[in-house]
Every structure is written in structure tokens, then in C-alpha cells.
Design an enzyme around this catalytic site. Structure first.
Site, short mmCIF file in Angstrom:
data_model
loop_
_atom_site.label_atom_id
_atom_site.label_comp_id
_atom_site.label_asym_id
_atom_site.label_seq_id
_atom_site.Cartn_x
_atom_site.Cartn_y
_atom_site.Cartn_z
N TYR A 146 0.86 -1.19 0.00
CA TYR A 146 0.00 0.00 0.00
C TYR A 146 0.89 1.23 0.00
CZ TYR A 146 -3.41 3.48 1.68
OH TYR A 146 -4.22 4.59 1.82
N ASP A 241 9.47 2.87 -0.38
CA ASP A 241 8.42 3.51 0.42
C ASP A 241 8.63 3.12 1.87
OD1 ASP A 241 6.23 4.56 1.62
OD2 ASP A 241 4.73 3.54 0.38
N LYS A 269 4.56 8.85 8.84
CA LYS A 269 4.38 8.23 10.16
C LYS A 269 5.38 8.72 11.21
CE LYS A 269 1.35 4.73 8.42
NZ LYS A 269 1.38 4.08 7.14
C1 LIG Z 1 0.66 4.57 5.81
C2 LIG Z 1 1.37 4.34 4.53
C3 LIG Z 1 1.21 5.20 3.43
C4 LIG Z 1 0.19 6.29 3.40
O1 LIG Z 1 0.44 7.28 4.35
P1 LIG Z 1 -0.76 8.25 4.78
O2 LIG Z 1 -0.08 9.22 5.71
O3 LIG Z 1 -1.78 7.40 5.43
O4 LIG Z 1 -1.25 8.91 3.55
C5 LIG Z 1 2.01 5.00 2.32
N1 LIG Z 1 2.91 4.00 2.29
C6 LIG Z 1 3.08 3.16 3.31
C7 LIG Z 1 4.11 2.09 3.22
C8 LIG Z 1 2.31 3.28 4.47
O5 LIG Z 1 2.47 2.42 5.47
#
Ligand SMILES: *Cc1c(COP(=O)(O)O)cnc(C)c1O
Length: 432
Positions: A146, A241, A269
Site C-alpha cells: 500500500y 516507500d 508516520k
Molecule cells: C501509511 C502508509 C502510506 C500512506 O500514508 P498516509 O499518511 O496514510 O497517507 C504509504 N505508504 C506506506 C508504506 C504506508 O504504510
């Protein structure tokens, strides 16, 4: 064992009149596990209290950011100080470079970066930059990974290798995802095949170096190295990511842990210390293609927000100064918790396997190894739901989906781990 949830219940009903499902992000609605989500009143350390006064030992930690637990004194003080000076100016403040310096020090692959307000923005912008820098259209992502909710990344393709993307959400036209290729994770031949089929057309490969979003799924030995070598050979940019893994699996993220140098990194995060911050960065040459120096447009009214920067600085300083202690200790504690729960399941005859990388982990209700989406998907989600409800009744807050990672913070104690394992023993016994 039943908690009183009267006030939560009525507040949830009120919320449902305002928000779809009563929530502002879907997984909070507990649809995957059944039961009703408690409304949270406050948090402190490893615990949250709901509006009815029930206490929960928190293994979600705002989906990862809260490495120091709720209301870490360093973060609270930093935000209060920044708050007194003004919440937003629409002009630069020194704190932005202070946080950037901490990020760059931790991630040697990043020379320059840009702050945004979410992980979604970070990945979306990194992909725009990759397409501009390579002058190519296709992107590769992996099933079960994701990367936020932007159109091009919301692809849940079938199991076919290098199939054309099909939208994973209503409202995303096929045309918008026709350049998105979704491949199986941990599968080098599938990537080779995609490169052969779309020679000189793939702008970037975006990957969660340790997946958190199909549950915790680590890369197999050599997999990330192979992805790095193939992308380099093909002139394709590699985007790690690290929105979840950055400052989580190691201070320098998964790229430090596995010794991989990406072209671009996305963060989120933990870098916001619990406030909304995302970032994307890489070499100065690449990043200078971003507006106002370059032709790639990307902007944000609240980007680099002073309160969010202050929280991030306090978080990264605390983690950085204590990294030698914090990360190994979290790793050991997580291993103990993971093993304890597996043992409890085994004693009760409940099929359970687990993946763990540092303080990120998932127990899968399955009796086979989970290494990609096809092995994650067949887990017994109904049994997981019963387990989740049983644990919640005993004051243990786990991610409300089989396909999410759980986390530890520095606020969790050995006693908390023991208490969690004891609760799991009771729940597993009740599942028979
Ligand atoms: C949480 C997450 C996102 C999205 O971040 P948001 O702040 O919720 O938009 C993208 N990539 C990864 C790997 C994530 O865990």
C-alpha cells in the site's frame, strides 16, 4: 469480560451521521473484525483510555508513528513551545531545515527532500518526479503493498505477471491505472519478465522494503538486492516507500537494515511524531527537478507546518540519541512477544504463524509461510476477528485487520508483554 461501552456507542452513532461509517479513515471502523470501535478519550505511554473509562494496551500506536508511546514528554513539550509561537505562516521557518538535517543524517541516500503532510502525498509526488526524470510512463508496484490512496497506486491487479492494472477502487478510471503494473512481492522472475515486456518504458519501481500493509511481510534474503540491481540495469528509479519502516525497523529505515541505496525514499508516520508529516527525497540532482527549481510541480499550504516539524524534531532527536539502546531493545521485546503468542496458540492447537522485523510484526491465522499477497490472502480472517474481539475485551488493542502490522513503543514494558501473552492464552482457549 464485557466492557461497558455506552458512551462510545452513542458517540459512534453520532459520528455515523457525519462520516461514512462514522470514521475518517476506513480501517478504524472495525469492519474487518466485527464489534464496535471504542471512541478514544486520551492516551499515555503504551495505553489508551476510551470515553467510557476502559483502558487498552495499544499495539497500533496510531498505525506506527508513536515510537515513544502516547504523550511522550519530549514531543508534548516541543509542540506546546511551537504552538505558542504561531501555528502556520505560509512562509519558511528554521524548524524545517532542523528536521531535514535529522532525516538526511539518518538516510544517506537522501541529499535533498521535500516535506508534505501525508504518506499519500509523498508517494504520489515521488512517482511524478520519477516519471519526469526518466521520461517514461509505466510504474511497477507489488500486490499487497500500500502506498497511499492516489489513483495510480490504488491497483489491485490479479495474479498474472505484469498484467495491466485494474483499478482497486470505484472512481478510478481504467485509463488512470493503465501504466501501473502490479507484480507479486518477493518474486524476482516476475520483475525480470516485466522489464523484458516493457523494455525502456518503466519509470520506477515502488516497494515497501518490509511490507506492513498485507501484514508484516519481510523481503526474502537477496530480494531487495535483486530489485536494486535490476532497476539500475534498466535505468528505472527505485523508490523505497519507507513511510512505515523509516525510523521504525531501524533508525535509518529498511535501507539501513538491508543495505540498499534507493533513488528516492518516501517517509511519513514516525517523522511526524504523531502529527501529519510526509517527505520524499533523494539525490540533489533528482530533487532539483521539483518546483520552483525544476519543471515538476508539487506544493502544500500546510507543508513543513511548524507544529508538525517540532513534533518530528523531538521524536527523531530522542530516537537518534538513544538509537543504540532503543532499537535492539524493541527487537528483543517484540521477539519475546511474538514467540509467546505463537507458543500460546500452539498449546491451544490454533494454527498461527508470524513475521517480525524489529518492532513491526503480524500473527497470521494460517499454517503456511506468508511471503506475498497470495500466501497472506487465504488466512482465516473469521478466526482473526474472534481473536481480535477477545483480546479487545481483555484490554489489548491489536490492529483491527489480519492484514495490518502491529507495533511496539519504548513505553511498552516486559510486564505488558507477559500480560498480553496471558490474555492470548485465554482467548486461544476460547476459540475452540
Ligand atoms: C501509511 C502508509 C502510506 C500512506 O500514508 P498516509 O499518511 O496514510 O497517507 C504509504 N505508504 C506506506 C508504506 C504506508 O504504510
Amino acid at each position: 469480560m464485557s466492557r461497558k461501552l455506552d458512551l462510545s456507542h452513542s458517540l459512534q452513532q453520532r459520528a455515523e451521521t457525519f462520516f461514512p461509517g462514522g470514521v475518517n479513515s476506513p480501517v478504524r471502523a472495525f469492519r474487518a473484525v466485527g464489534g464496535e470501535p471504542p471512541m478514544i478519550a486520551s492516551g499515555k505511554g503504551a495505553r489508551m483510555i476510551d470515553v467510557d473509562g476502559n483502558s487498552y494496551l495499544d499495539y497500533v500506536l496510531s498505525w506506527g508513528p508513536l515510537m515513544l508511546g502516547h504523550c511522550a514528554p519530549e514531543v508534548v513539550a516541543a509542540v506546546a513551545e511551537a504552538n505558542a509561537k504561531g501555528t502556520s505562516f505560509g512562509a519558511s521557518t528554521p524548524a524545517e531545515a532542523d528536521l531535514a538535517a535529522l532525516v538526511v543524517e539518518a538516510f544517506p541516500s537522501i541529499e535533498k527532500l521535500r516535506f508534505v503532510s501525508s504518506g499519500t502525498e509523498a508517494t504520489m509526488s515521488a512517482i511524478r518526479l520519477a516519471r519526469a526524470a526518466t521520461n517514461r510512463k509505466y510504474i511497477v508496484k507489488f500486490e499487497g503493498c500500500y502506498h497511499g490512496h492516489s489513483d495510480a497506486l490504488l491497483v489491485k491487479a490479479g495474479s498474472g505477471v505484469a498484467t495491466f492494472g485494474i483499478p482497486g477502487s470505484a472512481g478510478v478510471p481504467e485509463e488512470f491505472v493503465k501504466f501501473t503494473l502490479a507484480l507479486p512481492y518477493n518474486n524476482v522472475p516476475a520483475l525480470e519478465e516485466a522489464f523484458a515486456k516493457f523494455k525502456d518504458q518503466i519509470a520506477c519501481v515502488i516497494i515497501e522494503p518490509v511490507v506492513g500493509n498485507m501484514g508484516c511481510v519481510p523481503p526474502r534474503p537477496g530480494y531487495l538486492q535483486a530489485v536494486r540491481e535490476l532497476t539500475q540495469r534498466e535505468g528505472t528509479l527505485l523508490i523505497l516507500d519507507e513511510v512505515m519502516t523509516g525510523f521504525r525497523v531501524s533508525f535509518g529505515g529498511a535501507q539501513e537494515l538491508y543495505n540498499i541505496k534507493p533513488d528516492l525514499t518516501t517517509l511519513g508516520k514516525v517523522i511526524g511524531g504523531g502529527l501529519p508529516v510526509g517527505a520524499y527525497g533523494g539525490s540533489a540532482t533528482l530533487m532539483d527537478q521539483i518546483s520552483p527549481l525544476g519543471p515538476v510541480y508539487q506544493a502544500g499550504t500546510l507543508s513543513g507546518n511548524p507544529l508538525a516539524m517540532a513534533a518530528g524534531i523531538a521524536m527523531l532527536k530522542t530516537l537518534g540519541e538513544n538509537r543504540k539502546m532503543i532499537y535492539p531493545a524493541l527487537n528483543v521485546m517484540a521477539a519475546k512477544l511474538v514467540a509467546g503468542i505463537l507458543d500460546a496458540a500452539k498449546s491451544a492447537g490454533v494454527p498461527l504463524v508470524a513475521n517480525q522485523v524489529g518492532s513491526m510484526f503480524t500473527w497470521f491465522f494460517a499454517d503456511h509461510e506468508v511471503f506475498d499477497w497470495d500466501t497472506a490472502a487465504p488466512c482465516d480472517t473469521a478466526l482473526f476477528g474472534r481473536y481480535h474481539r477477545g483480546m479487545l475485551d481483555r484490554g489489548i488493542w491489536l490492529p483491527p485487520s489480519q492484514f495490518e502490522a502491529a507495533f511496539l513503543s519504548t513505553a511498552h514494558t516486559a510486564a505488558d508483554i507477559d500480560l498480553t501473552i496471558a490474555a492470548a492464552r485465554e482467548v486461544f482457549a476460547s476459540l475452540k
